[in-house]
Write a protein that holds these residues in place. Structure first.
Motif, mmCIF file in Angstrom:
data_model
loop_
_atom_site.group_PDB
_atom_site.id
_atom_site.type_symbol
_atom_site.label_atom_id
_atom_site.label_comp_id
_atom_site.label_asym_id
_atom_site.label_seq_id
_atom_site.Cartn_x
_atom_site.Cartn_y
_atom_site.Cartn_z
ATOM 1 N N GLN A 372 -6.300 -1.890 5.147
ATOM 2 C CA GLN A 372 -5.327 -2.296 4.134
ATOM 3 C C GLN A 372 -4.953 -1.128 3.228
ATOM 4 O O GLN A 372 -3.781 -0.976 2.855
ATOM 5 C CB GLN A 372 -5.910 -3.452 3.301
ATOM 6 C CG GLN A 372 -4.918 -4.072 2.327
ATOM 7 C CD GLN A 372 -3.735 -4.686 3.022
ATOM 8 O OE1 GLN A 372 -3.896 -5.359 4.025
ATOM 9 N NE2 GLN A 372 -2.542 -4.458 2.495
ATOM 10 N N GLU A 375 -2.569 1.145 5.121
ATOM 11 C CA GLU A 375 -1.263 0.495 5.252
ATOM 12 C C GLU A 375 -0.489 0.559 3.940
ATOM 13 O O GLU A 375 0.727 0.832 3.934
ATOM 14 C CB GLU A 375 -1.454 -0.954 5.685
ATOM 15 C CG GLU A 375 -0.135 -1.716 5.867
ATOM 16 C CD GLU A 375 -0.356 -3.159 6.255
ATOM 17 O OE1 GLU A 375 0.616 -3.931 6.261
ATOM 18 O OE2 GLU A 375 -1.516 -3.526 6.545
ATOM 19 N N ASP A 376 -1.166 0.330 2.807
ATOM 20 C CA ASP A 376 -0.483 0.409 1.505
ATOM 21 C C ASP A 376 0.023 1.822 1.239
ATOM 22 O O ASP A 376 1.164 2.001 0.774
ATOM 23 C CB ASP A 376 -1.440 -0.032 0.399
ATOM 24 C CG ASP A 376 -1.809 -1.505 0.503
ATOM 25 O OD1 ASP A 376 -1.056 -2.259 1.138
ATOM 26 O OD2 ASP A 376 -2.871 -1.896 -0.031
ATOM 27 N N ARG A 378 0.780 4.199 3.451
ATOM 28 C CA ARG A 378 1.900 4.518 4.347
ATOM 29 C C ARG A 378 3.175 3.803 3.908
ATOM 30 O O ARG A 378 4.272 4.383 3.989
ATOM 31 C CB ARG A 378 1.548 4.121 5.787
ATOM 32 C CG ARG A 378 0.551 5.057 6.457
ATOM 33 C CD ARG A 378 0.488 4.785 7.952
ATOM 34 N NE ARG A 378 0.002 3.449 8.225
ATOM 35 C CZ ARG A 378 -1.252 3.142 8.458
ATOM 36 N NH1 ARG A 378 -2.176 4.100 8.449
ATOM 37 N NH2 ARG A 378 -1.629 1.902 8.715
ATOM 38 N N ARG A 379 3.055 2.578 3.442
ATOM 39 C CA ARG A 379 4.239 1.834 3.017
ATOM 40 C C ARG A 379 4.880 2.481 1.792
ATOM 41 O O ARG A 379 6.118 2.589 1.722
ATOM 42 C CB ARG A 379 3.860 0.387 2.725
ATOM 43 C CG ARG A 379 5.066 -0.499 2.409
ATOM 44 C CD ARG A 379 4.686 -1.959 2.240
ATOM 45 N NE ARG A 379 3.790 -2.165 1.116
ATOM 46 C CZ ARG A 379 2.490 -2.413 1.226
ATOM 47 N NH1 ARG A 379 1.931 -2.501 2.410
ATOM 48 N NH2 ARG A 379 1.731 -2.593 0.160
ATOM 49 N N ALA A 382 6.558 5.705 2.950
ATOM 50 C CA ALA A 382 7.736 5.453 3.794
ATOM 51 C C ALA A 382 8.916 4.939 2.963
ATOM 52 O O ALA A 382 10.064 5.338 3.193
ATOM 53 C CB ALA A 382 7.387 4.455 4.891
ATOM 54 N N SER A 383 8.646 4.059 1.992
ATOM 55 C CA SER A 383 9.735 3.497 1.186
ATOM 56 C C SER A 383 10.199 4.453 0.092
ATOM 57 O O SER A 383 11.361 4.390 -0.320
ATOM 58 C CB SER A 383 9.280 2.182 0.561
ATOM 59 O OG SER A 383 8.217 2.392 -0.368
ATOM 60 N N GLU A 387 4.838 0.971 -6.145
ATOM 61 C CA GLU A 387 4.395 -0.399 -5.927
ATOM 62 C C GLU A 387 3.144 -0.662 -6.759
ATOM 63 O O GLU A 387 2.339 0.241 -6.971
ATOM 64 C CB GLU A 387 4.072 -0.659 -4.452
ATOM 65 C CG GLU A 387 5.276 -0.793 -3.552
ATOM 66 C CD GLU A 387 4.888 -1.266 -2.166
ATOM 67 O OE1 GLU A 387 3.806 -1.878 -2.037
ATOM 68 O OE2 GLU A 387 5.656 -1.027 -1.214
#
Length: 670
Positions: A372, A375-376, A378-379, A382-383, A387
């Motif tokens: 997790q 994934e956070d 990388r997100r 990427a964006s 966040e």
């Protein structure tokens, strides 16, 4: 935290490192381009070897390069191209192919040297491609060219060999190759044939010398990360000054030396004065260059000292803030490696800075949390947008919940370098929320249980009331009805013995009226308490009777729409529907001021639906939402007990429609 402060300074130069890596890729691409040009040059020469005599003479005068030399250039260019493609890949197949072509070039160069230095004659069949041409393998080429090919072969074989001290022998051999190729070029530039022929009958063609010079430069550019080449292309002061100073220095020396040589040719001064002139001029250029170099270095050093002072001040402020806060702060690069962490984060993962520095999430957190976290990260990268993430981590000293704010880390060009984050421990708040949520759930469960109990009690009370009503109705029917019948019969006998005068004859109709009224009232009370029609003939007959009684009593137009078949829905539900219909018709009589009322009963396999529609004044919204309105509230309570609902649709001045839907259980439906 000394190591942390040092690494903060190192991480501040990460953008510089990324820019350097981008330059490496472009330089390797340029080396591949030079290798391709050299291969094409060799192909053109080989084509000239197979051309017709007239075209061959033209190409020979233009190029003056033999086919055997062209073969060497083709092998060298192909091997260099393979080396450039294999940068960063380390493909075994490409490595083997590069070594094979380099060994073939080594054999070719060794053959050239054996032929020219020791007079060894090699058979032309060793290289069939030249057997039908004048430029066969055994054709004589200059030993300098053969030595250059031999150097190229050794450089390609030793390209990635690193010795003690971080040196690469291939780089030094490449500089030797550039120096050897410069000898005939200087001879052509100054018109000195001795430098071109070097005591041999055949000289080194100018295009061959240029090709060797380009090959030496390409060999250096193919490995820009090696020690000497990295100095030239780096963004450090030494690399910047070397790139600015060296080309201009060489160009000035070349131009001035040419001018001095031309002056001696024209007789402006004797040849004996040319060497002193060159010494003075070259010395002045060296002094000027070094003086300028020192000035630039001082200016850049001063600017860097100011930047270092500002950076140190910023670092000290950042260190003070990060060390004093209890919130974990971290910085990760694009590969997910930790490059900065404050003491709170180090305490969180239970490691020192030396143990956590440049470690991945797999090495810092437990396996159940790593996926997790990755994934956070990388997100967010990427964006390119910040966040705020809530995550639960299983740490060595317990399970904690953090609210982590992550933002992408950009360089000046807008490229994402990594992710920056700060976390807040919200474990206590989460535990309080969970406890409150658990209490709310328990309270809701208790309310549901109590509500169910109240509904059961209400249903029990309604059942008891219905039983009491039935008992009272039975008593009225059995006792009161029988007594009234007997009294009526006795009065008939009494009427016969009344005196025949006006006084007694007037009392007779009054007594008969009172008796009939008493009988009607008893029958009405009995019907309201327990409708005999419902017990004897069912729900449809009871509804019809109730509407007929309403029409007779109020004068309203009453219409019923009932199913054709008999309704069998269970005794309790029949009583409930009948009582709810009584309540709705009572409301219409008291409040609706209607002249017409319709009752619709619909029964299917899943539910029974009862609808009462009137054309009265309607039901105001505040009355619909008023829990103190016991009529509507009683309807909802009865419907809820059976798992149904009550829907009210009303338009002011246009009447109201009340629909009650009760689900049928499988047993009831059967």
């Amino acid at each position: 935290m000394t190591a942390v402060r040092n690494d903060i300074g190192e991480s501040s130069s990460l953008e510089h490192y990324v820019a350097t890596q981008a330059n490496f890729a472009s330089i390797v691409t340029a080396a591949m381009g030079l290798g391709t040009i050299i291969v094409l040059f060799g192909v053109v020469v080989l084509i000239s070897c197979y051309a017709q005599d007239d075209y061959r003479k033209i190409l020979s005068d233009l190029i003056a390069v033999q086919g055997s030399t062209a073969a060497g250039f083709i092998l060298a260019g192909v091997t260099l191209y393979i080396h450039c493609v294999n940068v960063g890949r380390t493909s075994r197949k490409l490595t083997v192919a590069a070594r094979l072509t380099a060994m073939l070039l080594l054999l070719l160069a060794a053959g050239f040297l054996l032929q020219n230095l020791f007079g060894v004659t090699l058979p032309s069949a060793a290289l069939p491609i030249f057997s039908a041409t004048a430029s066969a393998f055994g054709a004589e080429i200059h030993p300098l060219a053969a030595s250059c090919f031999l150097l190229i072969a050794f450089i390609l074989l030793l390209h990635d060999l690193r010795i003690r001290g971080g040196h690469y022998p291939a780089e030094y051999l490449a500089f030797v190759l550039i120096g050897l190729s410069a000898i005939p070029l200087v001879g052509y530039l100054y018109g000195i044939s001795k430098l071109t022929f070097l005591r041999y009958s055949a000289g080194v063609p100018v295009l061959s010398a240029l090709a060797f010079l380009l090959m030496g430069a390409a060999l250096l550019m193919a490995r820009p990360s090696h020690r000497l080449m990295s100095i030239i292309i780096s963004h450090a002061p030494g690399g910047n000054i070397l790139r600015r100073l060296l080309p201009s220095m060489l160009l000035l020396i070349l131009i001035l030396n040419l001018l001095v040589a031309k002056g001696a040719e024209r007789g402006l001064y004797s040849d004996q004065l040319m060497l002193p002139f060159l010494t003075l001029i070259d010395g002045a250029l060296v002094v000027f260059a070094f003086w300028r170099f020192a000035g630039k270095l001082d200016r850049e050093y001063g600017a860097r000292m100011q930047s270092a002072a500002k950076l140190a001040e910023t670092n000290s402020l950042l260190t003070a803030v990060s060390d004093s806060t209890r919130e974990p702060i971290f910085v990760k690069n694009r590969q997910g490696l930790l490059i900065f962490a404050n003491p709170a984060l180090l305490q969180q993962v239970g490691k020192t800075w030396e143990e956590a520095m440049y470690r991945s999430n797999h090495e810092l957190f437990l396996p159940e949390d790593v996926g997790q976290i990755d994934e956070d990260d990388r997100r967010v990268m990427a964006s390119g947008l910040p966040e705020t993430i809530e995550q639960t981590l299983h740490l060595q000293h317990g399970v904690f919940t953090y609210q982590s704010t992550r933002v992408p880390w950009f360089d000046k060009a807008g490229n994402v370098l990594g992710v920056i984050g700060i976390s807040t421990d919200i474990s206590e708040r989460k535990r309080a929320e969970d406890s409150l949520r658990e209490r709310e759930t328990q309270l809701e469960k208790t309310v549901i249980e109590r509500t169910a109990l109240l509904r059961e009690l209400t249903n029990h009370l309604e059942t008891v009331r219905e039983e009491e009503k039935r008992a009272i109705a039975r008593e009225l029917h059995d006792n009161m009805g029988a007594s009234l019948t007997a009294l009526s019969m006795h009065l008939e006998s009494v009427y016969k013995i009344f005196p025949d005068n006006d006084r007694w004859q007037e009392r007779k109709p009054r007594m008969q009226g009172l008796m009939n009224s008493l009988v009607s009232t008893t029958r009405r009370i009995q019907t309201e308490l327990r409708p005999n029609m419902l017990d004897l003939f069912g729900l449809k007959a009871a509804i019809t009777e109730q509407l007929d009684e309403l029409a007779e009593r109020t004068g309203m137009a009453c219409k019923a729409s009932l199913p054709d078949e008999d309704v069998a829905i269970g005794h309790e539900m029949e009583i409930a529907i009948y009582r709810m219909l009584q309540e709705m018709l009572n409301n219409v009589t008291k409040h609706a001021k209607a002249s017409r009322v319709d009752v619709i009963l619909d029964v299917d396999e899943e539910q029974v639906s009862l609808t009462v529609r009137d054309n009265g004044v309607g039901i105001p919204q505040e009355r619909q939402d008023n829990n103190k309105t016991y009529g509507l509230r009683g309807l909802r309570e009865r419907a809820t007990f059976f798992g149904g609902n009550v829907a009210i649709r009303s338009v002011p001045g246009a009447g109201a429609t009340i629909t009650i839907r009760l689900p049928l259980s499988p047993a009831t439906a059967a």
